[in-house]
Design a protein around this motif. Structure first.
Motif, PDB file in Angstrom:
ATOM      1  N   GLY A  92       0.818  -1.214   0.000  1.00 60.74           N
ATOM      2  CA  GLY A  92       0.000   0.000   0.000  1.00 60.74           C
ATOM      3  C   GLY A  92       0.847   1.257   0.000  1.00 60.74           C
ATOM      4  O   GLY A  92       2.055   1.215   0.278  1.00 60.74           O
ATOM      5  N   ILE A  93       0.205   2.380  -0.314  1.00 63.34           N
ATOM      6  CA  ILE A  93       0.867   3.683  -0.299  1.00 63.34           C
ATOM      7  C   ILE A  93      -0.031   4.682   0.421  1.00 63.34           C
ATOM      8  O   ILE A  93      -1.235   4.454   0.574  1.00 63.34           O
ATOM      9  CB  ILE A  93       1.176   4.204  -1.722  1.00 63.34           C
ATOM     10  N   ALA A  94       0.565   5.782   0.860  1.00 59.88           N
ATOM     11  CA  ALA A  94      -0.199   6.851   1.510  1.00 59.88           C
ATOM     12  C   ALA A  94       0.311   8.193   1.010  1.00 59.88           C
ATOM     13  O   ALA A  94       1.519   8.447   1.022  1.00 59.88           O
ATOM     14  CB  ALA A  94      -0.063   6.771   3.024  1.00 59.88           C
ATOM     15  N   ILE A  95      -0.612   9.045   0.562  1.00 60.59           N
ATOM     16  CA  ILE A  95      -0.280  10.400   0.120  1.00 60.59           C
ATOM     17  C   ILE A  95      -0.916  11.368   1.103  1.00 60.59           C
ATOM     18  O   ILE A  95      -2.137  11.362   1.293  1.00 60.59           O
ATOM     19  CB  ILE A  95      -0.795  10.650  -1.309  1.00 60.59           C
ATOM     20  N   ALA A  96      -0.086  12.177   1.743  1.00 59.38           N
ATOM     21  CA  ALA A  96      -0.555  13.073   2.806  1.00 59.38           C
ATOM     22  C   ALA A  96      -1.118  14.365   2.216  1.00 59.38           C
ATOM     23  O   ALA A  96      -0.462  15.410   2.219  1.00 59.38           O
ATOM     24  CB  ALA A  96       0.582  13.372   3.775  1.00 59.38           C
ATOM     25  N   LYS A  97      -2.366  14.291   1.735  1.00 61.75           N
ATOM     26  CA  LYS A  97      -3.028  15.473   1.175  1.00 61.75           C
ATOM     27  C   LYS A  97      -4.520  15.424   1.489  1.00 61.75           C
ATOM     28  O   LYS A  97      -5.132  14.358   1.503  1.00 61.75           O
ATOM     29  CB  LYS A  97      -2.819  15.545  -0.336  1.00 61.75           C
ATOM     30  N   ASN A  98      -5.101  16.608   1.692  1.00 58.37           N
ATOM     31  CA  ASN A  98      -6.532  16.687   1.927  1.00 58.37           C
ATOM     32  C   ASN A  98      -7.287  16.650   0.600  1.00 58.37           C
ATOM     33  O   ASN A  98      -6.688  16.616  -0.469  1.00 58.37           O
ATOM     34  CB  ASN A  98      -6.876  17.941   2.736  1.00 58.37           C
ATOM     35  N   ILE A  99      -8.613  16.663   0.664  1.00 63.16           N
ATOM     36  CA  ILE A  99      -9.428  16.500  -0.528  1.00 63.16           C
ATOM     37  C   ILE A  99      -9.215  17.625  -1.538  1.00 63.16           C
ATOM     38  O   ILE A  99      -9.264  17.400  -2.756  1.00 63.16           O
ATOM     39  CB  ILE A  99     -10.934  16.395  -0.153  1.00 63.16           C
ATOM     40  N   GLU A 100      -8.943  18.842  -1.067  1.00 63.16           N
ATOM     41  CA  GLU A 100      -8.763  19.960  -1.989  1.00 63.16           C
ATOM     42  C   GLU A 100      -7.433  19.899  -2.727  1.00 63.16           C
ATOM     43  O   GLU A 100      -7.332  20.365  -3.870  1.00 63.16           O
ATOM     44  CB  GLU A 100      -8.870  21.287  -1.235  1.00 63.16           C
ATOM     45  N   ASP A 101      -6.421  19.335  -2.076  1.00 62.57           N
ATOM     46  CA  ASP A 101      -5.078  19.338  -2.656  1.00 62.57           C
ATOM     47  C   ASP A 101      -4.734  18.069  -3.420  1.00 62.57           C
ATOM     48  O   ASP A 101      -3.706  18.004  -4.096  1.00 62.57           O
ATOM     49  CB  ASP A 101      -4.034  19.540  -1.549  1.00 62.57           C
ATOM     50  N   THR A 102      -5.555  17.035  -3.308  1.00 63.36           N
ATOM     51  CA  THR A 102      -5.263  15.769  -3.967  1.00 63.36           C
ATOM     52  C   THR A 102      -5.581  15.866  -5.456  1.00 63.36           C
ATOM     53  O   THR A 102      -6.700  16.208  -5.836  1.00 63.36           O
ATOM     54  CB  THR A 102      -6.100  14.627  -3.352  1.00 63.36           C
ATOM     55  N   SER A 103      -4.586  15.540  -6.280  1.00 64.54           N
ATOM     56  CA  SER A 103      -4.806  15.555  -7.726  1.00 64.54           C
ATOM     57  C   SER A 103      -5.503  14.270  -8.172  1.00 64.54           C
ATOM     58  O   SER A 103      -5.484  13.262  -7.453  1.00 64.54           O
ATOM     59  CB  SER A 103      -3.476  15.694  -8.470  1.00 64.54           C
ATOM     60  N   LEU A 104      -6.082  14.307  -9.350  1.00 64.09           N
ATOM     61  CA  LEU A 104      -6.729  13.109  -9.887  1.00 64.09           C
ATOM     62  C   LEU A 104      -5.708  11.991 -10.060  1.00 64.09           C
ATOM     63  O   LEU A 104      -6.001  10.828  -9.797  1.00 64.09           O
ATOM     64  CB  LEU A 104      -7.404  13.430 -11.223  1.00 64.09           C
ATOM     65  N   GLN A 105      -4.506  12.351 -10.482  1.00 67.38           N
ATOM     66  CA  GLN A 105      -3.456  11.345 -10.652  1.00 67.38           C
ATOM     67  C   GLN A 105      -3.109  10.687  -9.315  1.00 67.38           C
ATOM     68  O   GLN A 105      -2.946   9.462  -9.238  1.00 67.38           O
ATOM     69  CB  GLN A 105      -2.209  11.987 -11.258  1.00 67.38           C
ATOM     70  N   GLU A 106      -3.003  11.482  -8.256  1.00 65.77           N
ATOM     71  CA  GLU A 106      -2.694  10.943  -6.929  1.00 65.77           C
ATOM     72  C   GLU A 106      -3.844  10.070  -6.414  1.00 65.77           C
ATOM     73  O   GLU A 106      -3.611   9.018  -5.801  1.00 65.77           O
ATOM     74  CB  GLU A 106      -2.416  12.077  -5.957  1.00 65.77           C
TER      75      GLU A 106
END
Length: 256
Positions: A92-106
């Motif tokens: 698994g992976i984790a990207i530390a971003k909220n809903i506004e900052d998360t890109s579609l690619q992420e």
């Protein structure tokens, strides 16, 4: 020392952290272990540790998000050991971003690894386990598959999907009388490279670690073996009546 003696286990993301701890403990308790990881060298290192301790292993490069990798991995498992009894969908992976900052690619990358990978694993695991009369599928979710955290929008969504997919798989396999159990594990903060990187991404590591620690009533963060022992229980025949369950191992995080 023989809680899973004679069983064949595949652990994804076995190159470090929870995956490595689970692979080593399963091997120490008698299982033959296949270590898979997108980092081929890391998977090989884990397998080497198993071999050095007198166990039997096979290491494979494996991108769990790639549907073409899964049949090849399962074919290698069957060729080497002739069966599969335990599948630990850990990668698994984790990207530390909220809903506004998360890109579609992420967003899509997180779903591809964390949720698609478990979907592929369950499908392929069932197909091979049926041939030998059953087995145990263990899916690594998270406390964030039960609650939400602002800075882990995509991660929470993916792990919530793992939680309910696990239940659907468990019910299906039970109704079909496959002899296959499927359960999810929901760790709190376990001190691994992934957790360390996540906290560092949020800010100053020491400050973020202190905040995380304060959210666990037990007074300390978990270690990889705290999760590995739950994997071992679910992999063993001790848990023969346990399926569709969500096993929370979080130091009391969700209790407050």
């Amino acid at each position: 020392m023989n809680r899973v003696a004679g069983k064949v286990a595949l652990v994804t993301g076995a190159g470090m952290g929870l995956g490595r701890a689970a692979a080593l403990l399963l091997a120490a308790e008698g299982a033959k272990v296949v270590t898979s990881d997108i980092d081929e060298m890391a998977a090989r290192e884990t397998a080497g540790l198993i071999d050095q301790s007198g166990g039997e292993s096979l290491s494979l490069r494996h991108d769990v998000s790639n549907p073409d990798d899964w049949p090849q991995v399962m074919a290698a498992v069957e060729q080497k050991f002739g069966r599969l009894d335990v599948l630990v969908n850990n990668a698994g992976i984790a990207i530390a971003k909220n809903i506004e900052d998360t890109s579609l690619q992420e967003w899509r990358r997180t779903m591809a690894v964390n949720l698609d990978g478990v979907f592929f694993g369950c499908q392929q695991g069932i197909a091979l386990m049926k041939q030998s009369g059953g087995g145990s599928i263990i899916n690594l979710s998270s406390i964030d598959g039960i609650i939400g955290e602002a800075d882990l929008a995509a991660y929470c969504a993916s792990k919530g999907g793992v939680r309910t997919l696990t239940k659907a798989v468990a019910v299906h396999c039970a109704e079909q009388r496959y002899g296959i159990r499927c359960n999810s594990i929901h760790p709190g903060y376990i001190w691994t490279p992934q957790t360390e990187n996540y906290l560092r991404d949020l800010g100053t590591l020491d400050q973020e670690k202190a905040k995380a620690l304060a959210r666990h009533p037990i007074g300390f963060l978990g270690e990889p073996n705290d999760i590995a022992y739950m994997v071992l229980y679910l992999a063993s025949d001790e848990s023969k009546f346990v399926t569709g369950s969500e096993m929370v191992v979080d130091g009391g995080y969700l209790a407050v």
